[in-house]
Design a protein around this motif. Structure first.
Motif, PDB file in Angstrom:
ATOM      1  N   MET A 207     -41.322 -45.549  -3.612  1.00 29.42           N
ATOM      2  CA  MET A 207     -41.978 -45.196  -4.870  1.00 29.42           C
ATOM      3  C   MET A 207     -41.096 -45.428  -6.087  1.00 29.42           C
ATOM      4  O   MET A 207     -41.618 -45.604  -7.206  1.00 29.42           O
ATOM      5  CB  MET A 207     -42.380 -43.714  -4.862  1.00 29.42           C
ATOM      6  N   ALA A 208     -39.792 -45.421  -5.918  1.00 27.24           N
ATOM      7  CA  ALA A 208     -38.879 -45.387  -7.060  1.00 27.24           C
ATOM      8  C   ALA A 208     -39.136 -46.523  -8.043  1.00 27.24           C
ATOM      9  O   ALA A 208     -39.334 -46.283  -9.248  1.00 27.24           O
ATOM     10  CB  ALA A 208     -37.428 -45.414  -6.553  1.00 27.24           C
ATOM     11  N   LEU A 209     -39.141 -47.751  -7.577  1.00 29.26           N
ATOM     12  CA  LEU A 209     -39.298 -48.886  -8.476  1.00 29.26           C
ATOM     13  C   LEU A 209     -40.692 -48.967  -9.110  1.00 29.26           C
ATOM     14  O   LEU A 209     -40.800 -49.094 -10.339  1.00 29.26           O
ATOM     15  CB  LEU A 209     -38.960 -50.190  -7.740  1.00 29.26           C
ATOM     16  N   PRO A 210     -41.776 -48.911  -8.335  1.00 26.48           N
ATOM     17  CA  PRO A 210     -43.092 -49.009  -8.986  1.00 26.48           C
ATOM     18  C   PRO A 210     -43.392 -47.840  -9.921  1.00 26.48           C
ATOM     19  O   PRO A 210     -44.004 -48.041 -10.975  1.00 26.48           O
ATOM     20  CB  PRO A 210     -44.072 -49.053  -7.813  1.00 26.48           C
ATOM     21  N   VAL A 211     -42.970 -46.625  -9.571  1.00 26.62           N
ATOM     22  CA  VAL A 211     -43.232 -45.477 -10.447  1.00 26.62           C
ATOM     23  C   VAL A 211     -42.448 -45.601 -11.750  1.00 26.62           C
ATOM     24  O   VAL A 211     -42.986 -45.384 -12.845  1.00 26.62           O
ATOM     25  CB  VAL A 211     -42.884 -44.161  -9.721  1.00 26.62           C
ATOM     26  N   PHE A 212     -41.172 -45.968 -11.664  1.00 24.87           N
ATOM     27  CA  PHE A 212     -40.384 -46.136 -12.885  1.00 24.87           C
ATOM     28  C   PHE A 212     -40.937 -47.272 -13.738  1.00 24.87           C
ATOM     29  O   PHE A 212     -40.994 -47.162 -14.973  1.00 24.87           O
ATOM     30  CB  PHE A 212     -38.924 -46.420 -12.533  1.00 24.87           C
ATOM     31  N   CYS A 213     -41.337 -48.359 -13.103  1.00 26.00           N
ATOM     32  CA  CYS A 213     -41.875 -49.497 -13.853  1.00 26.00           C
ATOM     33  C   CYS A 213     -43.154 -49.124 -14.580  1.00 26.00           C
ATOM     34  O   CYS A 213     -43.350 -49.473 -15.750  1.00 26.00           O
ATOM     35  CB  CYS A 213     -42.114 -50.658 -12.890  1.00 26.00           C
ATOM     36  N   LEU A 214     -44.042 -48.403 -13.913  1.00 25.96           N
ATOM     37  CA  LEU A 214     -45.295 -47.996 -14.552  1.00 25.96           C
ATOM     38  C   LEU A 214     -45.050 -46.935 -15.611  1.00 25.96           C
ATOM     39  O   LEU A 214     -45.747 -46.902 -16.638  1.00 25.96           O
ATOM     40  CB  LEU A 214     -46.260 -47.465 -13.490  1.00 25.96           C
ATOM     41  N   ALA A 215     -44.076 -46.057 -15.408  1.00 21.77           N
ATOM     42  CA  ALA A 215     -43.825 -44.977 -16.363  1.00 21.77           C
ATOM     43  C   ALA A 215     -43.113 -45.461 -17.615  1.00 21.77           C
ATOM     44  O   ALA A 215     -43.221 -44.808 -18.663  1.00 21.77           O
ATOM     45  CB  ALA A 215     -42.991 -43.881 -15.692  1.00 21.77           C
ATOM     46  N   ALA A 216     -42.398 -46.583 -17.546  1.00 24.39           N
ATOM     47  CA  ALA A 216     -41.572 -47.015 -18.679  1.00 24.39           C
ATOM     48  C   ALA A 216     -42.413 -47.251 -19.931  1.00 24.39           C
ATOM     49  O   ALA A 216     -42.046 -46.818 -21.029  1.00 24.39           O
ATOM     50  CB  ALA A 216     -40.811 -48.283 -18.299  1.00 24.39           C
ATOM     51  N   TYR A 217     -43.534 -47.923 -19.782  1.00 27.11           N
ATOM     52  CA  TYR A 217     -44.387 -48.232 -20.934  1.00 27.11           C
ATOM     53  C   TYR A 217     -44.946 -46.961 -21.569  1.00 27.11           C
ATOM     54  O   TYR A 217     -44.891 -46.781 -22.799  1.00 27.11           O
ATOM     55  CB  TYR A 217     -45.510 -49.158 -20.483  1.00 27.11           C
ATOM     56  N   TYR A 218     -45.459 -46.053 -20.764  1.00 26.59           N
ATOM     57  CA  TYR A 218     -46.080 -44.836 -21.289  1.00 26.59           C
ATOM     58  C   TYR A 218     -45.029 -43.839 -21.773  1.00 26.59           C
ATOM     59  O   TYR A 218     -45.293 -43.066 -22.700  1.00 26.59           O
ATOM     60  CB  TYR A 218     -46.977 -44.220 -20.219  1.00 26.59           C
ATOM     61  N   LEU A 219     -43.842 -43.864 -21.182  1.00 28.37           N
ATOM     62  CA  LEU A 219     -42.755 -43.026 -21.673  1.00 28.37           C
ATOM     63  C   LEU A 219     -42.401 -43.415 -23.104  1.00 28.37           C
ATOM     64  O   LEU A 219     -42.162 -42.540 -23.957  1.00 28.37           O
ATOM     65  CB  LEU A 219     -41.542 -43.163 -20.760  1.00 28.37           C
ATOM     66  N   ALA A 220     -42.377 -44.703 -23.380  1.00 27.95           N
ATOM     67  CA  ALA A 220     -42.088 -45.165 -24.737  1.00 27.95           C
ATOM     68  C   ALA A 220     -43.164 -44.713 -25.720  1.00 27.95           C
ATOM     69  O   ALA A 220     -42.861 -44.293 -26.845  1.00 27.95           O
ATOM     70  CB  ALA A 220     -41.969 -46.687 -24.744  1.00 27.95           C
ATOM     71  N   ILE A 221     -44.429 -44.784 -25.301  1.00 23.96           N
ATOM     72  CA  ILE A 221     -45.518 -44.349 -26.182  1.00 23.96           C
ATOM     73  C   ILE A 221     -45.415 -42.860 -26.493  1.00 23.96           C
ATOM     74  O   ILE A 221     -45.508 -42.432 -27.658  1.00 23.96           O
ATOM     75  CB  ILE A 221     -46.877 -44.681 -25.538  1.00 23.96           C
ATOM     76  N   TYR A 222     -45.205 -42.050 -25.453  1.00 23.80           N
ATOM     77  CA  TYR A 222     -45.144 -40.600 -25.660  1.00 23.80           C
ATOM     78  C   TYR A 222     -43.909 -40.203 -26.466  1.00 23.80           C
ATOM     79  O   TYR A 222     -43.963 -39.241 -27.252  1.00 23.80           O
ATOM     80  CB  TYR A 222     -45.151 -39.884 -24.314  1.00 23.80           C
ATOM     81  N   ALA A 223     -42.802 -40.915 -26.303  1.00 28.35           N
ATOM     82  CA  ALA A 223     -41.602 -40.596 -27.073  1.00 28.35           C
ATOM     83  C   ALA A 223     -41.836 -40.843 -28.563  1.00 28.35           C
ATOM     84  O   ALA A 223     -41.475 -40.011 -29.413  1.00 28.35           O
ATOM     85  CB  ALA A 223     -40.420 -41.422 -26.569  1.00 28.35           C
ATOM     86  N   ARG A 224     -42.427 -41.966 -28.895  1.00 28.40           N
ATOM     87  CA  ARG A 224     -42.686 -42.275 -30.304  1.00 28.40           C
ATOM     88  C   ARG A 224     -43.721 -41.310 -30.898  1.00 28.40           C
ATOM     89  O   ARG A 224     -43.584 -40.853 -32.037  1.00 28.40           O
ATOM     90  CB  ARG A 224     -43.169 -43.717 -30.438  1.00 28.40           C
ATOM     91  N   LEU A 225     -44.765 -41.011 -30.119  1.00 30.60           N
ATOM     92  CA  LEU A 225     -45.799 -40.106 -30.619  1.00 30.60           C
ATOM     93  C   LEU A 225     -45.258 -38.691 -30.771  1.00 30.60           C
ATOM     94  O   LEU A 225     -45.566 -37.995 -31.761  1.00 30.60           O
ATOM     95  CB  LEU A 225     -46.994 -40.125 -29.667  1.00 30.60           C
ATOM     96  N   MET A 226     -44.457 -38.235 -29.817  1.00 32.27           N
ATOM     97  CA  MET A 226     -43.907 -36.888 -29.889  1.00 32.27           C
ATOM     98  C   MET A 226     -42.946 -36.760 -31.058  1.00 32.27           C
ATOM     99  O   MET A 226     -42.911 -35.714 -31.733  1.00 32.27           O
ATOM    100  CB  MET A 226     -43.200 -36.544 -28.572  1.00 32.27           C
ATOM    101  N   ARG A 227     -42.176 -37.773 -31.327  1.00 30.98           N
ATOM    102  CA  ARG A 227     -41.263 -37.737 -32.473  1.00 30.98           C
ATOM    103  C   ARG A 227     -42.028 -37.564 -33.774  1.00 30.98           C
ATOM    104  O   ARG A 227     -41.690 -36.715 -34.615  1.00 30.98           O
ATOM    105  CB  ARG A 227     -40.423 -39.012 -32.513  1.00 30.98           C
ATOM    106  N   ALA A 228     -43.067 -38.376 -33.945  1.00 25.39           N
ATOM    107  CA  ALA A 228     -43.862 -38.271 -35.172  1.00 25.39           C
ATOM    108  C   ALA A 228     -44.565 -36.920 -35.265  1.00 25.39           C
ATOM    109  O   ALA A 228     -44.656 -36.329 -36.351  1.00 25.39           O
ATOM    110  CB  ALA A 228     -44.877 -39.414 -35.223  1.00 25.39           C
TER     111      ALA A 228
END
Length: 341
Positions: A207-228
């Protein structure tokens, strides 16, 4: 005194007209949408050229008109489109997703067999994206215009701009082909009869590689949205009032800023769930993950319309259920919303 019975009758009528509970109202509103999705999927898929009979006849090397006609009669695709649509609606009423002639198995059983793998991938990616994205966005907002904020913003931009399939291939080359730390694909090691914690560890490693790969895009979205969102909430009056009463900066952020800043995250999570499901299709293809995305691609390649219709309808209902759950979660984050319902 004559108006007393009238008032009593009006109050009784108002009590009888009391609205249904909010979750039940939302479910009733979702039913026409589910029917519309099912109808549109049926007719849109019929616009694509070819069918399962063409694929199976081509694989058998016997694409004669008689053989094709026999296959279409067996599959029921030789009937008029109106009769096929009525049969499809009849199955929907009976909660029957049909039969996959490609796999010679019930569509519902195929979906339920693949659902745990997709759910494992999506839930793992969503939890990681939400947890680390919210923490990173909060830290970036608290340390605004400092080195930590700049570093998080750069990483979030890279995660947002990187294609998922390319990131998956690069992770596979680095950690599987070069370092040999993690497996390259699949959900378990072939031929390994592990049980208990050994099996859990084997699945976690895959699971490690596919989960991290799928989470990377949405992690970036949530980080930017949470900051704002944190920066916006931090400037409101009730936050300044809390600080003026002597509450520390850390306590103000934890008790007042973060809970109110999470509302846009809840909204985005509900809206992004369908996109998350479509993103898992690419990840499952790259990492040979045996989930619904891989099953949907096989259905498209083989023109198995019954299977594809079942997957589309099932995923649509799943997205609606998640949106309903997120809508109900608003009341937990902000009790004022619950009062307005």
């Amino acid at each position: 005194m004559a108006d007393v019975p009238i008032r009593a009758s009006r109050s009784a009528s108002r009590q009888r007209r009391r609205p249904l509970p909010y979750p039940l109202r939302r479910l009733l509103q979702a039913l026409p949408l589910v029917v519309t999705i099912a109808v549109l999927n049926f007719f849109w898929l019929r616009l694509a050229p070819g069918d399962l009979a063409d694929v199976m006849a081509g694989e058998a090397g016997a694409a004669t008109p008689e053989y094709l006609a026999a296959l279409r009669h067996q599959f029921g695709t030789d009937q008029p489109l109106a009769l096929q649509f009525l049969a499809y609606l009849d199955r929907m009423v009976r909660l029957d997703l049909g039969w996959s002639f490609r796999y010679n198995e019930s569509v519902l059983r195929l979906i339920l067999e693949r659902l745990p793998a997709t759910a494992l991938l999506m839930v793992g990616a969503l939890v990681i994206a939400l947890l680390f994205g919210c923490v990173a966005g909060t830290v970036a907002a608290v340390s605004r215009r400092r080195s930590v904020d700049i570093a998080i913003s750069i990483l979030a931009t890279l995660g947002f701009a990187t294609p998922l399939f390319w990131l998956g291939l690069m992770l596979m080359v680095l950690f599987s082909a070069h370092l040999h730390w993690l497996p390259a694909g699949g959900i378990t090691t072939p031929g390994l009869a592990a049980t208990g914690w050994s099996r859990v560890g084997d699945i976690a490693a895959h699971m490690a590689l596919p989960v991290f790969c799928l989470a990377a895009y949405y992690l970036a979205i949530y980080a930017r949205l949470m900051r704002a969102s944190v920066l916006e909430v931090a400037g409101l009056d009730f936050v300044r009032t809390a600080r003026a009463k002597g509450l520390s900066r850390a306590a103000t952020i934890r008790a007042h800023v973060v809970p109110n800043a999470l509302l846009p995250i809840v909204t985005m999570t509900a809206l992004q769930f369908g996109t998350l499901f479509s993103g898992s299709v690419a990840i499952e293809t790259v990492f040979s993950w045996p989930g619904l995305g891989q099953l949907a691609l096989d259905a498209v390649a083989s023109r198995d319309l019954n299977l594809l219709l079942g997957i589309l309808l099932f995923s649509s209902v799943l997205v609606l259920i998640v949106n309903l759950a997120m809508d109900l979660a608003y009341g937990w984050f902000d009790p004022r919303i619950e009062e307005q319902r």
